[in-house]
Each structure stands twice: as structure tokens, then as C-alpha cells.
Design a protein around this motif. Structure first.
Motif, PDB file in Angstrom:
ATOM      1  N   VAL A  82     -13.237   8.559  14.631  1.00 16.51           N
ATOM      2  CA  VAL A  82     -12.745   9.891  14.297  1.00 16.51           C
ATOM      3  C   VAL A  82     -11.744   9.805  13.159  1.00 16.51           C
ATOM      4  O   VAL A  82     -11.151   8.761  12.899  1.00 16.51           O
ATOM      5  CB  VAL A  82     -12.069  10.549  15.511  1.00 16.51           C
ATOM      6  N   ASP A  83     -11.555  10.908  12.447  1.00 12.17           N
ATOM      7  CA  ASP A  83     -10.546  10.941  11.402  1.00 12.17           C
ATOM      8  C   ASP A  83      -9.169  10.818  12.035  1.00 12.17           C
ATOM      9  O   ASP A  83      -8.888  11.429  13.079  1.00 12.17           O
ATOM     10  CB  ASP A  83     -10.630  12.248  10.618  1.00 12.17           C
ATOM     11  N   PRO A  84      -8.279  10.039  11.424  1.00 15.65           N
ATOM     12  CA  PRO A  84      -6.957   9.843  12.008  1.00 15.65           C
ATOM     13  C   PRO A  84      -6.120  11.117  11.973  1.00 15.65           C
ATOM     14  O   PRO A  84      -6.326  11.993  11.139  1.00 15.65           O
ATOM     15  CB  PRO A  84      -6.339   8.749  11.121  1.00 15.65           C
ATOM     16  N   VAL A  85      -5.184  11.189  12.903  1.00 13.99           N
ATOM     17  CA  VAL A  85      -4.235  12.302  12.928  1.00 13.99           C
ATOM     18  C   VAL A  85      -2.851  11.742  12.689  1.00 13.99           C
ATOM     19  O   VAL A  85      -2.620  10.531  12.774  1.00 13.99           O
ATOM     20  CB  VAL A  85      -4.284  13.036  14.279  1.00 13.99           C
ATOM     21  N   ALA A  86      -1.904  12.608  12.372  1.00 21.34           N
ATOM     22  CA  ALA A  86      -0.533  12.156  12.142  1.00 21.34           C
ATOM     23  C   ALA A  86       0.015  11.499  13.398  1.00 21.34           C
ATOM     24  O   ALA A  86      -0.305  11.916  14.529  1.00 21.34           O
ATOM     25  CB  ALA A  86       0.341  13.332  11.731  1.00 21.34           C
ATOM     26  N   ALA A  87       0.846  10.480  13.221  1.00 22.67           N
ATOM     27  CA  ALA A  87       1.380   9.745  14.367  1.00 22.67           C
ATOM     28  C   ALA A  87       2.108  10.669  15.335  1.00 22.67           C
ATOM     29  O   ALA A  87       2.037  10.495  16.556  1.00 22.67           O
ATOM     30  CB  ALA A  87       2.316   8.640  13.869  1.00 22.67           C
ATOM     31  N   ALA A  88       2.794  11.684  14.790  1.00 23.15           N
ATOM     32  CA  ALA A  88       3.545  12.598  15.645  1.00 23.15           C
ATOM     33  C   ALA A  88       2.633  13.409  16.556  1.00 23.15           C
ATOM     34  O   ALA A  88       3.078  13.945  17.578  1.00 23.15           O
ATOM     35  CB  ALA A  88       4.387  13.539  14.781  1.00 23.15           C
ATOM     36  N   ASP A  89       1.348  13.508  16.188  1.00 18.72           N
ATOM     37  CA  ASP A  89       0.406  14.297  16.978  1.00 18.72           C
ATOM     38  C   ASP A  89      -0.412  13.457  17.954  1.00 18.72           C
ATOM     39  O   ASP A  89      -1.275  13.997  18.645  1.00 18.72           O
ATOM     40  CB  ASP A  89      -0.547  15.046  16.043  1.00 18.72           C
ATOM     41  N   PRO A 138      10.297  -1.770   3.346  1.00 17.62           N
ATOM     42  CA  PRO A 138       9.037  -1.112   3.700  1.00 17.62           C
ATOM     43  C   PRO A 138       8.710  -1.247   5.179  1.00 17.62           C
ATOM     44  O   PRO A 138       9.179  -2.161   5.862  1.00 17.62           O
ATOM     45  CB  PRO A 138       8.020  -1.897   2.870  1.00 17.62           C
ATOM     46  N   SER A 139       7.908  -0.324   5.670  1.00 18.62           N
ATOM     47  CA  SER A 139       7.218  -0.551   6.935  1.00 18.62           C
ATOM     48  C   SER A 139       6.024  -1.438   6.603  1.00 18.62           C
ATOM     49  O   SER A 139       5.526  -1.419   5.477  1.00 18.62           O
ATOM     50  CB  SER A 139       6.738   0.768   7.544  1.00 18.62           C
ATOM     51  N   GLY A 141       2.074  10.058   5.538  1.00 14.28           N
ATOM     52  CA  GLY A 141       3.386  10.549   5.139  1.00 14.28           C
ATOM     53  C   GLY A 141       4.214   9.546   4.362  1.00 14.28           C
ATOM     54  O   GLY A 141       5.296   9.868   3.870  1.00 14.28           O
ATOM     55  N   ARG A 142       3.732   8.321   4.245  1.00 19.07           N
ATOM     56  CA  ARG A 142       4.411   7.285   3.464  1.00 19.07           C
ATOM     57  C   ARG A 142       3.582   6.981   2.212  1.00 19.07           C
ATOM     58  O   ARG A 142       2.424   7.386   2.098  1.00 19.07           O
ATOM     59  CB  ARG A 142       4.571   5.995   4.279  1.00 19.07           C
ATOM     60  N   THR A 143       4.175   6.249   1.282  1.00 15.67           N
ATOM     61  CA  THR A 143       3.418   5.737   0.146  1.00 15.67           C
ATOM     62  C   THR A 143       2.660   4.516   0.637  1.00 15.67           C
ATOM     63  O   THR A 143       3.227   3.438   0.808  1.00 15.67           O
ATOM     64  CB  THR A 143       4.342   5.360  -1.023  1.00 15.67           C
ATOM     65  N   GLY A 144       1.381   4.696   0.905  1.00 11.83           N
ATOM     66  CA  GLY A 144       0.584   3.639   1.515  1.00 11.83           C
ATOM     67  C   GLY A 144       0.045   2.662   0.494  1.00 11.83           C
ATOM     68  O   GLY A 144      -0.558   3.057  -0.507  1.00 11.83           O
ATOM     69  N   GLY A 184      12.298   2.568   4.343  1.00 14.40           N
ATOM     70  CA  GLY A 184      11.848   2.993   3.029  1.00 14.40           C
ATOM     71  C   GLY A 184      10.608   3.871   3.058  1.00 14.40           C
ATOM     72  O   GLY A 184      10.022   4.122   4.116  1.00 14.40           O
ATOM     73  N   GLU A 185      10.202   4.314   1.875  1.00 17.24           N
ATOM     74  CA  GLU A 185       9.062   5.217   1.747  1.00 17.24           C
ATOM     75  C   GLU A 185       7.714   4.489   1.705  1.00 17.24           C
ATOM     76  O   GLU A 185       6.668   5.092   1.880  1.00 17.24           O
ATOM     77  CB  GLU A 185       9.206   6.069   0.481  1.00 17.24           C
ATOM     78  N   VAL A 186       7.740   3.178   1.459  1.00 13.58           N
ATOM     79  CA  VAL A 186       6.494   2.426   1.278  1.00 13.58           C
ATOM     80  C   VAL A 186       6.022   1.848   2.606  1.00 13.58           C
ATOM     81  O   VAL A 186       6.816   1.335   3.398  1.00 13.58           O
ATOM     82  CB  VAL A 186       6.687   1.292   0.251  1.00 13.58           C
TER      83      VAL A 186
END
Length: 465
Positions: free
Chosen positions: A7-14, A144-145, A114-117, A164-166
Motif C-alpha cells: 500500500v502507499d505509505p501514510v504519514a508516521a503521525a497517522d 540527520p535522522s 516531511g523531511r528532506t529524504g 535536523g531536516e535531512v
């Protein structure tokens, strides 16, 4: 995993409350760790306990040893690894309850959202390049994460949440699941035939990487030294994708003057400057240049990235030192494809030059998967011919059942060295003694393979001592 629809991924918060079936695996535990650090309720199960399981429990996860339908309780999302079979009782219960069921790659895409992947893909070099980039960004203060297929020597972790954002991630092509990622920036180190048990033929491997490049949002970075990656770069350009290239044969980031220095490597990037690495091998100069290209795109100064690369001391099981005894140095490598064996054996030759100048390379190889051994027996033999002494173990089957006539003997028979310099060792316990009989002061021993051959390094050191 035929019962599980990708399935298409959803946001981690969801994702809600998340349960991991096979939570103790390197990739699964890393994503679970990140979710826990974000305050998500995490449960999971695994066949056995481990240090990774203990760490997750300390972070607040509820982890069961063994699998049972009763573990699927108060759960919104279930994450499954590729090792989980359709008969797993927890998977069956999740299907019965109609829960959201996603593969590991979809969960990774969710935590990257939501991050710079930045995704690192390729048949070889993914783990090292991802680790290099992570350490370099950490040293630059970017924090980074990250989610890596191995463990960083610096942190002992394979994944963590940064401020960080990355978000840096290793993109696994083995089962095609990297097609669930949609990174802003992607690196493709190389594109070669592998995992043919899944893809069927090399054409499908290349087609899968082409689909992956279509999912890249901002920039594709590819190594022009590799024909497959160079072809992918041309294809991506023709489809309107922004592309940058690197390599010793040219590219936007041209690598020159690669040479060993001590146990490390020195090279230059044309128009930028010299770089010193604490890890051996010309292939690592290319991996580091991919990092430089990513950092340049992120707007980070070359000088800071150069210092960060110098601080990289490796990833576990990527030419990892296991010790020295009797004047013999022992290293361990995850190499399990002919190209990887050849690269590491050339690096071992460089290490010998620094270690003693007169020693030899003793290779201990455990083939991984019966299908891969059948496909690449000739190529494995040719690669092992780069060593001076070779010991071949039997096949580590992992998820596969044995195939009649397929064994380590197939590989040993194809090594182009005199017979007395090649040994087939179906009894793994005999290997330390065989190494001790063959190795002499000044030699370098390299254990290679994706299976339990990694356990032999300390035993070999002890036997040599």
C-alpha cells in the motif's frame, strides 16, 4: 508475503499504534526506534531475544518473544518484514481484524515523510555510503535522522532520530520494495544483476531501478564508472530528471589520484580538493564522492564534509577489523556478490601493503543463498582468485531450501588457484584451524559473506594467538 498488499505509505503521525512482526531485525528495529523516539506506541514480536530487542524495550516498546495471534491487540498498523511467512499467526489475526498491514519499506517511507529524504540505492555499496553520509552530516552539525542496513561504528546504531531536516536512508532493491520510497535526492552506486530469485533476469533489475529513478523528486546522483548506473543516468535525463554524476572516468565530480595510505585511502575530487579516508579501497573513494555530491546539493561546505569523511571509521561488517594475532590481521566483510568480493579483496591487498608489505591475502568465503550460488558460481570463483589462499564454506541458505547439487564445492572448484591453495570446508568449526595452518605473519585474513561466517573472525584470532 502474497497475502499482503503493498500500500502507499501514510504519514508516521497517522500510523497510530504500530506492531512490528519480526521487530528484532536490523531494518525493522531501526524504524521502531525512530517511532518510539517520536512518541508512537510500539509493540512487536520476534522469534528470539537480542540486544536490539532489549534496547527497544528500554525505549518503551512491548516486545513478545514468539509469535501468537493474541499479540495483535489494540493495534492500528502492522509492519511486516519480508522474512515473515503468510502462515504467521499474527499476520493472520491482523488480516482477520482488517488492520492496515504494510511492509517495512512503507514504514520507512512514512518516517521519512516531511523531511528532506536522501536515499542510497545500488547493488553494492549502499550500507557504506549511507553510513558515510550519516557520519559526515553528523560531524557537520546537520544531525540527520538515519536508517542504515548495518550499524555505525561511531554510534553502534543502525537507525536514530535526529533533530535536523535531512533523513538519510538505505534503499533496498532486493525485493523491489525501494519503489515505495520517494526521496528528494537519490544516489545510485551501481546497477548489476543480483536477487535474480526475485527479479528473474538482469533486465528486470535495470527496469526496477528505472522505476525508482522516476520516483526521485529533486536530484539523481549516479556513478558513471558503472555501466548500469551510467545508463540509468542517461535514461533519467531523457525523462527530464535532474542528474549529477561522479566517477574516476569523468562526471560532474571527477575522482582522481586514488591511492592507499596506511590503512586508509587518499583521493582528489577535481576542482574541490583532496580527501583522506580511514577505510581502505578504491571503491570507498567512489562511495565518499557520492557523499560529497549529496552534501554539495544540500549546500554544505566541502571542507566540513571532507573533515566528516575523515572521521568515518566504517560500518559493522564492512571490512571490520576483528583483531590481530601472531602477526596476522583479521577482518570481516558482508560481501556476498562477486563484485563485492573483488572490491574487498583488492582493498585487502592495499591493507597488506600497509600492514607488512610482504604478506598474503587469505579469503574465507561463505556463499549466501542457493539461488545466488547457482547463478554466480563462476563469478565467485573468479573473484576469489584475487586472494592467495581460499577457504570456501558451505552455502548459508537463509530463507531458501537446499538445492540438489548446489554447495560451496561449486565455488571452490571454480577458483583459478592451485588446488593446494583452495579448501572446501563444509564443517564450519574446522575453519579456524585451517586458517591457522595457512596464515603466516604479515598476512591479512578476510572472512566474507552475509551469513554466520561473521562469527568466525574472533575464533580465528583466538586460534592464531
Amino acid at each position: 508475503m502474497s497475502l499482503v498488499k503493498l500500500v502507499d505509505p501514510v504519514a508516521a503521525a497517522d500510523l497510530g499504534r504500530v506492531h512490528f512482526i519480526g521487530i528484532g531485525g536490523a531494518g525493522m528495529s531501526g524504524i521502531a526506534r525512530i517511532l518510539l523516539k517520536r512518541g508512537v506506541r510500539v509493540t512487536g514480536s520476534d522469534a528470539r531475544s537480542s540486544e536490539l530487542v532489549t534496547e527497544l524495550r528500554e525505549l518503551g516498546a512491548t516486545v513478545h518473544i514468539g509469535h501468537a495471534a493474541s499479540h495483535i491487540k489494540n493495534v492500528d498498523t502492522v509492519v511486516v518484514s519480508t522474512a515473515i511467512r503468510d502462515s504467521n499467526p499474527e499476520l493472520g489475526e491482523a488480516l482477520k481484524q482488517g488492520l492496515r498491514i504494510i511492509p517495512r519499506a512503507a514504514a520507512l517511507a512514512s518516517v521519512m515523510a516531511g523531511r528532506t529524504g536522501v536515499a542510497i540505492a545500488g547493488t553494492h555499496g549502499k550500507t557504506t555510503t549511507t553510513s558515510m553520509l550519516t557520519v559526515a552530516l553528523q560531524k557537520c552539525g546537520a544531525d540527520p535522522s538515519y536508517c542504515v542496513g548495518g550499524q555505525l561504528v561511531t554510534t553502534g546504531l543502525g537507525a536514530d532520530e535526529g533533530s535536523g531536516e535531512v533523513f538519510v536512508a538505505e534503499a533496498d532493491e532486493s525485493d523491489g520494495s525501494f519503489l515505495m520510497l520517494a526521496p528528494d535526492i537519490a544516489v545510485v552506486t551501481n546497477v548489476e544483476a543480483d536477487h535474480l530469485d526475485n527479479y528473474g533476469d538482469p533486465h528486470e533489475v535495470h527496469a526496477s531501478f528505472a522505476r525508482f529513478s522516476d520516483r526521485v523528486g529533486s536530484l539523481l546522483i549516479a556513478c558513471v564508472d558503472d555501466p548500469g548506473a551510467a545508463e540509468l543516468a542517461d535514461l533519467a535525463r531523457s525523462r527530464g530528471k535532474r542528474v549529477r554524476t561522479y566517477g574516476t572516468t569523468g562526471g560532474d565530480y571527477h575522482v582522481t589520484a586514488v591511492r592507499p595510505e596506511g590503512f586508509g585511502t587518499v583521493f582528489s575530487v577535481e576542482g574541490m580538493g583532496d580527501v583522506r579516508l580511514a577505510v581502505p579501497g578504491a571503491h570507498n573513494a567512489l562511495n565518499a564522492t557520492a557523499v560529497i555530491a549529496v552534501a554539495d546539493e544540500l549546500g554544505l561546505p566541502f571542507e566540513e564534509i571532507r573533515d566528516g569523511l575523515a572521521a568515518f571509521t566504517g560500518a559493522k561488517r564492512r571490512f571490520e577489523s576483528k583483531g590481530e594475532a601472531g602477526g596476522v590481521a583479521v577482518f570481516d566483510s558482508y560481501a556476498h556478490h562477486p563484485t563485492e568480493l573483488a572490491a574487498d579483496l583488492r582493498a585487502a591487498r592495499d591493507v597488506v601493503a600497509s600492514f607488512s608489505g610482504t604478506g598474503r591475502v587469505v579469503a574465507v568465503f561463505q556463499p549466501h543463498l542457493y539461488s545466488r550460488t547457482r547463478f554466480f558460481a563462476d563469478e565467485f570463483g573468479a573473484a576469489l582468485g584475487l586472494a592467495d589462499e581460499v577457504i570456501v564454506l558451505d552455502v548459508y541458505g537463509a530463507r531458501e531450501d537446499p538445492e540438489p547439487g548446489v554447495s560451496g564445492a561449486m565455488v571452490a572448484a571454480r577458483v583459478p588457484l592451485p588446488g593446494e591453495r583452495v579448501a572446501y570446508a563444509p564443517d564450519r568449526s574446522a575453519v579456524p584451524g585451517l586458517v591457522a595452518e595457512r596464515a603466516r605473519p604479515g598476512d591479512v585474513v578476510l572472512t566474507m559473506g552475509a551469513g554466520d561466517v561473521t562469527e568466525l573472525g574472533p575464533q580465528i584470532v583466538a586460534r592464531l594467538g
